[in-house]
Design an enzyme around this catalytic site. Structure first.
Site, PDB file in Angstrom:
ATOM      1  N   TYR A  98      10.267 -11.190  -3.330  1.00 17.43           N
ATOM      2  CA  TYR A  98       8.932 -11.278  -3.928  1.00 17.43           C
ATOM      3  C   TYR A  98       8.589 -12.733  -4.269  1.00 17.43           C
ATOM      4  CZ  TYR A  98       5.354  -9.938  -7.427  1.00 17.43           C
ATOM      5  OH  TYR A  98       4.210  -9.777  -8.150  1.00 17.43           O
TER       6      TYR A  98
ATOM      7  N   LYS B 204       5.579 -15.005  -2.823  1.00 16.96           N
ATOM      8  CA  LYS B 204       4.537 -15.441  -3.753  1.00 16.96           C
ATOM      9  C   LYS B 204       4.351 -16.958  -3.760  1.00 16.96           C
ATOM     10  CE  LYS B 204       2.843 -11.654  -5.481  1.00 16.96           C
ATOM     11  NZ  LYS B 204       1.525 -11.230  -4.958  1.00 16.96           N
TER      12      LYS B 204
HETATM   13  P1  NAI Z   1      -0.346  -2.213  -8.237  1.00 21.74           P
HETATM   14  O1  NAI Z   1       0.870  -1.636  -7.630  1.00 21.74           O
HETATM   15  O2  NAI Z   1      -1.150  -1.361  -9.150  1.00 21.74           O
HETATM   16  O3  NAI Z   1      -1.335  -2.770  -7.107  1.00 21.74           O
HETATM   17  C1  NAI Z   1      -0.955  -3.129  -5.831  1.00 21.74           C
HETATM   18  C2  NAI Z   1      -1.789  -2.331  -4.859  1.00 21.74           C
HETATM   19  O4  NAI Z   1      -1.566  -2.799  -3.532  1.00 21.74           O
HETATM   20  C3  NAI Z   1      -1.448  -0.847  -4.880  1.00 21.74           C
HETATM   21  O5  NAI Z   1      -2.598  -0.085  -5.166  1.00 21.74           O
HETATM   22  C4  NAI Z   1      -0.902  -0.596  -3.484  1.00 21.74           C
HETATM   23  O6  NAI Z   1      -1.225   0.696  -2.967  1.00 21.74           O
HETATM   24  C5  NAI Z   1      -1.590  -1.677  -2.678  1.00 21.74           C
HETATM   25  N1  NAI Z   1      -0.879  -1.976  -1.444  1.00 21.74           N
HETATM   26  C6  NAI Z   1       0.455  -2.105  -1.272  1.00 21.74           C
HETATM   27  N2  NAI Z   1       0.739  -2.352   0.002  1.00 21.74           N
HETATM   28  C7  NAI Z   1      -0.448  -2.404   0.662  1.00 21.74           C
HETATM   29  C8  NAI Z   1      -0.797  -2.638   2.018  1.00 21.74           C
HETATM   30  N3  NAI Z   1       0.122  -2.872   2.939  1.00 21.74           N
HETATM   31  N4  NAI Z   1      -2.113  -2.617   2.341  1.00 21.74           N
HETATM   32  C9  NAI Z   1      -3.062  -2.375   1.406  1.00 21.74           C
HETATM   33  N5  NAI Z   1      -2.775  -2.144   0.112  1.00 21.74           N
HETATM   34  C10 NAI Z   1      -1.488  -2.147  -0.243  1.00 21.74           C
HETATM   35  O7  NAI Z   1       0.121  -3.528  -8.986  1.00 21.74           O
HETATM   36  P2  NAI Z   1      -0.696  -4.734  -9.684  1.00 21.74           P
HETATM   37  O8  NAI Z   1       0.101  -5.145 -10.830  1.00 21.74           O
HETATM   38  O9  NAI Z   1      -2.115  -4.388  -9.861  1.00 21.74           O
HETATM   39  O10 NAI Z   1      -0.552  -5.888  -8.582  1.00 21.74           O
HETATM   40  C11 NAI Z   1      -1.627  -6.543  -7.958  1.00 21.74           C
HETATM   41  C12 NAI Z   1      -1.137  -7.878  -7.425  1.00 21.74           C
HETATM   42  O11 NAI Z   1      -0.799  -8.726  -8.533  1.00 21.74           O
HETATM   43  C13 NAI Z   1       0.105  -7.805  -6.563  1.00 21.74           C
HETATM   44  O12 NAI Z   1       0.015  -8.745  -5.505  1.00 21.74           O
HETATM   45  C14 NAI Z   1       1.212  -8.202  -7.509  1.00 21.74           C
HETATM   46  O13 NAI Z   1       2.335  -8.706  -6.830  1.00 21.74           O
HETATM   47  C15 NAI Z   1       0.501  -9.243  -8.330  1.00 21.74           C
HETATM   48  N6  NAI Z   1       1.140  -9.520  -9.609  1.00 21.74           N
HETATM   49  C16 NAI Z   1       1.087  -8.613 -10.621  1.00 21.74           C
HETATM   50  C17 NAI Z   1       1.680  -8.912 -11.837  1.00 21.74           C
HETATM   51  C18 NAI Z   1       1.583  -7.990 -13.005  1.00 21.74           C
HETATM   52  O14 NAI Z   1       1.993  -8.416 -14.103  1.00 21.74           O
HETATM   53  N7  NAI Z   1       1.076  -6.768 -12.848  1.00 21.74           N
HETATM   54  C19 NAI Z   1       2.424 -10.156 -12.032  1.00 21.74           C
HETATM   55  C20 NAI Z   1       2.353 -11.063 -10.930  1.00 21.74           C
HETATM   56  C21 NAI Z   1       1.736 -10.726  -9.760  1.00 21.74           C
END
Ligand code: NAI
Length: 298
Positions: free
Chosen positions: A164, A168
Site C-alpha cells: 500500500y 501511495k
Molecule cells: P473504502 O474502502 O470505503 O473506499 C474505497 C472504495 O474503492 C470502495 O468503495 C471500493 O469498492 C472501491 N474500489 C476498490 N477497488 C476498486 C476498483 N478496482 N475499481 C473501482 N472501485 C474500487 O475506503 P476509504 O477509506 O473511503 O478510502 C478511500 C481512499 O482513501 C483509498 O484510496 C484509501 O487508500 C485512501 N485512504 C484512506 C484513509 C483513511 O483513513 N480512511 C487513509 C489514507 C488513504
C-alpha cells in the site's frame, strides 16, 4: 466566495462508500454532474455490489445529477468507456478524483507477491488508467483538475503496509510529473493524504474517533484541490478538520572532490549532507540537476 462546480463534470472512483461517497455528494451539492464509479468490492478487493448505484440515488434524491459506473479502475478499457459515457451525456470531464482503493495488510515477511501486485495495481496503475482515460479530453478542453489519493503510509511509512505504501507514494510521484505535463493545458494535479473513519480504518481508529474523523471532514480539502482556483503539485494531509501540507525537500548538501569523493568522504560529511538548514522544495527533477551544476560552478 462560494466554491461551485456548475457546468463541471466530475468522476470520483471508489465513490460507493467512505471518502469517495462524501466527495461525490458534496460535488453534486455544489452543482457538479458526477460519475460515481465503484465496483463495490470488499475491503480486500474481492466481490461486487451496487454501491455506486446507491450513491447515485442519494444524489438524485436531493436534486443532484449523477450516473453510476461499476467498472474497475484496473481495467483501462472500462475506464475509457466510462469517460466516453460521461462525455456523451454531459459533454466533457473536468474533474477526476482517483480515490478507489483496497487493503491487503501483512508484514513484508508474510506478504505474497500477489498481494503486493494487486494493491499496487488498484491504487497506482488504477489511478494511471483513469487519468490516462481523461487526459486527452482535459488537454483538448484546456481544463482539468485531478486529485490523487495518497496516504500517510506512502509519505511516512506504516508497519504491515509495504504494498500500500509503495503504491501511495507512487501516486505522489505521478502527481509530480503530471502537474508539469498538464500545466500548459490548465490541468492541475494534486495529492491528498486523508485520515478518515471508514471501513478501511474501522479496526485502527477507536470508535469514539470515528465521528471526528468523518469523511465529510476531509471533503473540504478534496473539493478545494479540484476547484477552479486549485493549486497544483500540492501534497495535502486532511483528517478531522485538520489540514496540513507535506513537501519533498532537498538539502544544500556538499560537493566532494579528490580523496573525499569516496564512501569515507560521504561518511565524514554525513552531518553536512543531511543538514536541513537552507533546504528547498524543487519544483521539478531538473531543478536538482541545475543545483548540482550550480555547485560545480560555484
Ligand atoms: P473504502 O474502502 O470505503 O473506499 C474505497 C472504495 O474503492 C470502495 O468503495 C471500493 O469498492 C472501491 N474500489 C476498490 N477497488 C476498486 C476498483 N478496482 N475499481 C473501482 N472501485 C474500487 O475506503 P476509504 O477509506 O473511503 O478510502 C478511500 C481512499 O482513501 C483509498 O484510496 C484509501 O487508500 C485512501 N485512504 C484512506 C484513509 C483513511 O483513513 N480512511 C487513509 C489514507 C488513504
Amino acid at each position: 466566495m462560494t466554491i461551485r462546480f456548475d457546468d463541471k463534470v466530475a468522476i470520483v472512483t471508489g465513490a460507493g462508500g467512505g471518502l469517495g461517497r462524501a466527495y461525490a455528494l458534496e460535488l453534486a451539492k455544489r452543482g457538479a454532474k458526477v460519475v460515481v464509479n465503484d465496483l463495490g468490492g470488499a475491503r480486500d478487493g474481492t466481490g461486487h455490489s451496487d454501491a455506486a448505484l446507491q450513491v447515485v440515488e442519494e444524489i438524485k434524491a436531493v436534486g443532484g445529477e449523477a450516473m453510476s459506473n461499476g467498472g474497475s479502475v484496473t481495467e483501462y478499457d472500462q475506464m475509457v468507456e466510462m469517460v466516453a459515457k460521461a462525455k456523451e451525456a454531459w459533454g466533457g470531464v473536468h474533474i477526476l478524483i482517483n480515490n478507489a482503493g483496497v487493503l491487503r495488510d501483512k508484514s513484508f515477511a508474510k506478504m505474497e507477491p500477489e498481494d503486493f501486485r494487486f494493491v499496487v495495481d488498484v491504487h497506482l496503475n488504477g489511478s494511471a488508467n483513469v487519468t490516462k482515460a481523461v487526459w486527452e479530453t482535459m488537454r483538448e478542453q484546456a481544463y482539468g483538475r485531478i486529485l490523487m489519493t495518497a496516504s500517510s503510509t506512502g509519505l511516512f511509512g506504516n508497519f504491515g503496509q509495504a504494498n500500500y505504501g509503495a503504491a501511495k507514494l507512487g501516486l505522489a510521484g505521478l502527481t509530480k510529473t503530471l502537474y508539469l505535463e498538464g500545466a500548459k493545458y490548465n490541468i492541475r494535479v494534486n495529492t491528498l493524504a486523508p485520515v478518515a473513519g471508514t471501513r478501511m480504518t474501522e479496526d485502527i481508529l477507536p470508535e469514539e474517533a470515528f465521528k471526528l474523523f468523518a469523511p465529510e471532514n476531509v471533503a473540504p480539502a478534496a473539493l478545494y484541490l479540484v476547484s477552479e482556483d486549485a493549486p497544483s503539485n500540492a501534497i495535502v494531509g486532511a483528517g478531522a478538520g485538520v489540514f496540513q501540507a507535506s513537501y519533498v525537500t532537498l538539502t544544500p548538501g556538499v560537493r566532494l572532490t579528490g580523496e573525499e569523493l569516496s564512501p569515507e568522504g560521504v561518511a565524514a560529511h554525513w552531518a553536512q549532507i543531511t543538514d536541513r538548514s537552507g533546504e528547498i522544495v524543487p519544483n521539478s527533477g531538473t531543478e536538482q540537476s541545475m543545483l548540482i551544476m550550480g555547485k560545480l560552478q560555484g
